[in-house]
Enzyme design. Structure first.
Site, PDB file in Angstrom:
ATOM      1  CG  HIS A  32      -3.549   2.070   5.464  1.00 34.78           C
ATOM      2  ND1 HIS A  32      -2.705   2.934   4.896  1.00 34.78           N
ATOM      3  CD2 HIS A  32      -3.163   1.540   6.755  1.00 34.78           C
ATOM      4  CE1 HIS A  32      -1.982   3.235   5.925  1.00 34.78           C
ATOM      5  NE2 HIS A  32      -2.162   2.579   6.884  1.00 34.78           N
TER       6      HIS A  32
ATOM      7  CD  GLU B 118      -4.868   4.062   2.263  1.00 38.32           C
ATOM      8  OE1 GLU B 118      -3.693   3.626   1.619  1.00 38.32           O
ATOM      9  OE2 GLU B 118      -4.691   4.701   3.376  1.00 38.32           O
TER      10      GLU B 118
ATOM     11  CG  HIS C 214      -0.591   3.253   1.258  1.00 40.88           C
ATOM     12  ND1 HIS C 214      -0.994   3.151   2.428  1.00 40.88           N
ATOM     13  CD2 HIS C 214       0.723   2.418   1.184  1.00 40.88           C
ATOM     14  CE1 HIS C 214       0.117   2.321   3.284  1.00 40.88           C
ATOM     15  NE2 HIS C 214       0.880   2.018   2.377  1.00 40.88           N
TER      16      HIS C 214
ATOM     17  CD  GLU D 245      -0.659   7.575  -0.226  1.00 42.21           C
ATOM     18  OE1 GLU D 245      -1.862   7.323  -0.329  1.00 42.21           O
ATOM     19  OE2 GLU D 245      -0.016   7.421   0.986  1.00 42.21           O
TER      20      GLU D 245
END
EC number: 3.4.17.10
Lengths: 476, 465
Positions: free
Chosen positions: A114, A117, A248, A342
């Site tokens: 993404h 990110e 991410h 993440e």
């Protein structure tokens, strides 16, 4: 005379030594000016790692610098181009870059899928530089890793998205701008949804691994796939990856399969057959990140539901359902085990925080790399010693098989325990072996398979022997 | 302050010693005897050439064995034997092409060369061995009597390595110098490079020479004639070091003064100062260097001075110069030290800062800094880089990028050198690396990983190494 000459020599020597020092001091004057000019670009430089955001040109330059510094253990290549034509660059670190050494497992890190990110992208650039530096410094852990693993690092799968995100003025970046690729496709929803097929197979019978044979053809004909997605799928098919992580941002947790819920509901713990292994792998990342594994950490946003987080890890479906993600695609179409990490509550945090993100994640990134050397590994060969590619390795009790690569080599990640491993291939007799697996390192188990025709021959011979013996006895 | 003074001292010494040609040159005597020798006997031209070559080899052979050192006499013997054999072989080869009857004469030449002393004034009762050692200092002059330059020293080291076929020679020399603190690691590396280069040239030249009838003396002097000024900064450090290193051993063996044997082991023996008491200024300087840190510098200074004194003593002993001349020279030296020290101390405030970073800057001054300076000039003025993609960014970028690449390449080369050294391999991996990088750079341009300009830059950096 000679003595005389010696004196001259000494004189010359001393004179010129003095000159050397003078020269040295003169040259020193050149330093301050140059340093000033570099100031802006090397804001927080440490050992060649500059803790600042890298746009596409800087990203390329950073990777090229790593390659120039460590050309004997690194190689840059590209898996394809983004929609806007930027190369999807990968830097490979290995003692024989460009080659798959039989028995050497392949690892990959992918970041910035993404585009907004951003932390993962930067961390991977820092990691590449770090590995090169440490290798040259003689860091044994790093040297062993590089000699025994083939490490592929792709800092950005969505460079187009990043440019869009980074071009936003001001420090605070929007939650969505730059997330998808240049076509507006969310790459982490763009992969063929193999989860759904698996769930059907679970109910009605059918395989749960290596789904979609003829992958390449299907991929190339599928118009809905973004060029970035296609490139990654080809990459996965070409290289026998064993372990992977997909970086991410927007939260702080290590997420593992399955991402899509079985029932289709919004949140549901959806374990895969290797749930135990994945939990261990995910912890292998999170436990070395102090913020991620902090049990008392407040959620990133006030109303976030982080009830599924355990020890800094979570099952994908338990957190929220994600169909068409890259993580599950890896698991279901190839031998590769991938988790999603993440890294930051803030998707595109201020540049000054990058250094601390590196400090927080450095050990996690390294430790996760080492997880690849776990479980069982070895070769499957025939009785003549020739490797058997695409043989199946199944583990009793775990309903997920892996296959051998071109050199007959395989790597089966497992948590510690006692297992029965079976190697089989069409036209061969399967062999089962018992293995006791520690936490680490990986246990070596090789298989020599007898082909069916060989067995038939043997049996025929035995039969002939018996008949000969019988007839001799009877006719006597 | 000690470091400062040490530097001062060195410079002073340098200045002083460079004025040595005020001193009566004994070379005339040497040349004369050579001359006489040649005139006294009629010999075939080839023999004379061969003989001259042999002389030259003797001079070249142990370039570090100056000041008539004795410690390596056995080394020298082996070396000379080896040289003699080599000579023999070459001469045999030559003689095969020429008339056979010369052979015997040539062989004799080789043998007689061993016994011949280049300075007839030397004591004839001494064994041939020691005389050979005394011949060695002559290695400091070329055939035509001009003093050697730094380039020559590298040449000699390379030749010696080549002839002994052992790079341990080089390692020995360099480790000594490093221990004495006269050169830094990087200077050692640079020297190694240069010696390797010369060695390579030698080998290829020899290969060429082996195929045709060479003109030995002229081809040798050809090499000596090359004086590249930029290299002089490093090698003379070696020279000075070489001298010092060897003369320690000299002192060890030649002088029958009591305590000679202990001299080597004691750092600050009274003997040292006894000798040096005749040099009040130098003595004072030494005394002022007191701290622990400067112990090494002090030792080096003492060694240097002792070497000088030994030189002079030997010259006096063998009658090269008269005792009065020797004394006056040393007294001059001391006086000059006093004067120069005083002058230098006045200028020291400004130089103070720069003293402490000679090595690093010097290393950079080598190739990478030159290259960086070149690159910087090419890419124009510098501006702060901005992230909004304006044109100003473009100017800054290439320069920053080039620097980054330079830095990376430099780190690689350093690592290569260190890595190779530990593996005891020759440093020819650099050319392999160069080829590899060039190849890869082209592939990367094809694949779109590098743009052409970057590839050119990288290739250029590598070719400048």
């Amino acid at each position: 005379m000679g003595v005389r000459g010696g004196c001259t020599l000494l004189a010359l020597g001393a004179a010129l030594t003095a000159c050397a020092w003078l020269l040295g001091s003169a040259a020193a004057d050149g330093e301050p000016g140059a340093a000033g000019m570099r100031r802006r670009r090397r804001l927080h430089q440490e050992d060649g790692i500059s803790f600042e955001y890298h746009r596409y040109p800087e990203l390329r330059e950073a990777l090229v610098s790593v390659w120039l510094q460590c050309p004997s253990v690194s190689r840059i290549y590209t898996v394809g181009r983004s929609f806007e034509g930027r190369e999807l660059l990968v830097i490979e670190l290995s003692d024989n870059p460009g080659e798959h050494e039989p028995g050497e497992p392949e690892f990959k890190y992918i970041g910035n899928m993404h585009g907004n990110e951003a932390v993962g992208r930067e961390l991977l650039i820092f990691l590449a530089q770090y590995l090169c530096n440490e290798y040259q410094k003689g860091n044994e852990t790093v040297i062993n890793l590089i000699h025994n693993t083939r490490i592929h690092i792709m800092p950005s799968l969505n460079p187009d998205g990043f440019e869009k995100a980074a071009s936003q003025p001001g420090e605070l970046k929007d939650w969505f701008v730059g997330r998808s690729n240049a076509q507006g496709i969310d790459l982490n929803r763009n992969f063929p949804d193999l989860d759904r097929i698996v769930y059907v197979n679970e109910r009605e019978g059918g395989p749960n691994n290596h789904l979609l044979k003829n992958m390449k053809k299907i991929v190339d004909q599928n118009t809905k796939l973004a060029p970035e997605t296609k490139a990654v799928i080809h990459w996965i098919m070409d290289i026998p990856f064993v372990l992977s992580a997909n970086l991410h941002g927007g939260d702080l947790v290590a997420n593992y399969p399955y991402d899509e819920t079985r029932s289709g509901s919004a949140h549901e713990y959806s374990p895969c057959p290797d749930d135990a292994t994945f939990q261990s792998l995910a912890r292998g990342y999170s436990s070395f990140n102090p913020a991620m594994s902090d049990p008392n950490r407040p959620p990133c946003r006030k109303n976030d539901d982080d009830s599924s987080f355990v020890d800094g890890t979570t099952n994908g479906g338990a957190w929220y359902s994600v169909p068409g993600g890259m993580q599950d695609f890896n698991y279901l179409s190839s031998n590769c085990f991938e988790i999603t990490v993440e890294l930051s509550c803030d998707k595109f945090p201020p540049e000054e925080t990058l250094k601390s993100y590196w400090e927080d994640n450095k050990n996690s990134l390294m430790n996760y790399l080492e997880q690849i050397h776990r479980g069982v590994k070895g070769f499957v060969r025939d009785l003549q010693g020739k490797p058997i590619a695409n043989a199946t390795i199944s583990v009793e009790g775990i309903d997920h098989d892996i296959t051998t690569a071109k050199d007959g080599d395989y790597w089966r990640l497992l948590v510690p325990g006692n297992y029965r491993l079976t190697a089989s291939a069409p036209g061969y007799l399967a062999i089962t072996k018992k293995v006791a697996v520690p936490y680490s390192p990986a246990v070596g188990v090789d298989f020599e398979l007898e082909s069916l025709s060989e067995r038939k021959e043997e049996e025929k011979e035995e039969l002939m022997e018996w008949w000969k013996m019988m007839s001799e006895t009877l006719n006597f | 302050m000690g470091l400062l003074q040490m530097g001062t001292m060195i410079q002073v010494l340098a200045l002083v010693l460079s004025q040595i040609h005020a001193f009566p040159k004994p070379e005339g005597i040497q040349d004369k005897s050579l001359h006489n020798r040649e005139l006294s006997v009629e010999r075939p031209l080839k023999e004379q050439i061969a003989e001259a070559e042999t002389d030259q080899i003797l001079k070249i052979a142990p370039p570090e064995n100056k000041a008539g050192e004795r410690n390596y006499s056995s080394d020298n013997l082996n070396l000379l034997k080896a040289i003699g054999e080599k000579e023999k072989k070459e001469k045999e080869r030559k003689s095969l092409q020429n008339s056979p009857h010369n052979k015997k004469l040539i062989m004799e030449e080789v043998d007689s060369t061993k016994n011949r002393r280049l300075v007839d004034d030397y004591d004839s009762t001494k064994s041939g061995l020691e005389n050979k050692s005394q011949d060695d200092p002559d290695g400091l002059h070329q055939l035509d009597g001009t003093p050697l330059t730094a380039e020559d020293i590298v040449q000699k080291i390379a030749t010696r390595i080549y002839e002994e076929n052992d790079r341990g020679v080089f390692d020995k020399i360099v480790s000594k110098l490093l221990n004495l603190g006269l050169i830094t690691e990087s200077q050692a590396n640079t020297l190694e490079d240069e010696v390797a280069e010369v060695l390579q040239k030698l080998i290829s030249k020899e290969a060429r020479n082996n195929e045709e009838e060479p003109d030995y003396p002229s081809s040798r002097t050809e090499n000596y004639a090359e004086n590249l000024p930029e290299k002089t900064t490093i090698k003379p450090a070696i020279q000075g070091g070489l001298t010092n290193g060897e003369s320690d051993d000299t002192v060890h063996k030649t002088w029958t003064i009591p305590n000679t044997l202990e001299r080597r082991n004691k750092l600050y023996t009274e003997d040292n100062f006894d000798d040096l008491q005749y040099f009040p200024n130098f003595y004072a300087l030494l005394k002022s260097i007191d701290s622990e840190k400067e112990a090494k510098e002090k030792e080096t200074l003492i060694t240097i001075m002792k070497t000088l004194i030994d030189f002079v003593k030997m010259m006096v002993k063998y009658g090269t110069i008269s005792p009065e001349e020797g004394v006056s020279y040393l007294e001059n030296l001391d006086a000059t030290i006093a004067l120069q020290t005083k002058n230098k101390l006045d200028k020291n405030a400004a130089d103070n800062k720069n003293r402490f970073i000679p090595d690093k800057s010097h290393e950079e001054a080598d190739s990478t800094k030159e290259e960086a300076a070149k690159m910087e000039k090419e890419y124009g003025t510098q501006k702060d880089s901005t992230k909004d993609g304006s044109n100003t960014e473009k100017n800054e970028e290439p320069k920053g990028k080039t620097e980054a690449y330079l830095e990376a390449i430099r780190k690689n080369i350093e690592w290569l050198k260190k890595h190779d050294k530990q593996g005891n391999k020759e440093d020819y991996d650099l050319s392999k690396m160069k080829d590899f990088i060039n190849q890869q750079a082209d592939i990367y341009v094809e694949k779109g990983i590098l743009d052409e300009q970057e590839a050119e830059t990288i290739k250029r950096i590598y070719s400048s190494l």
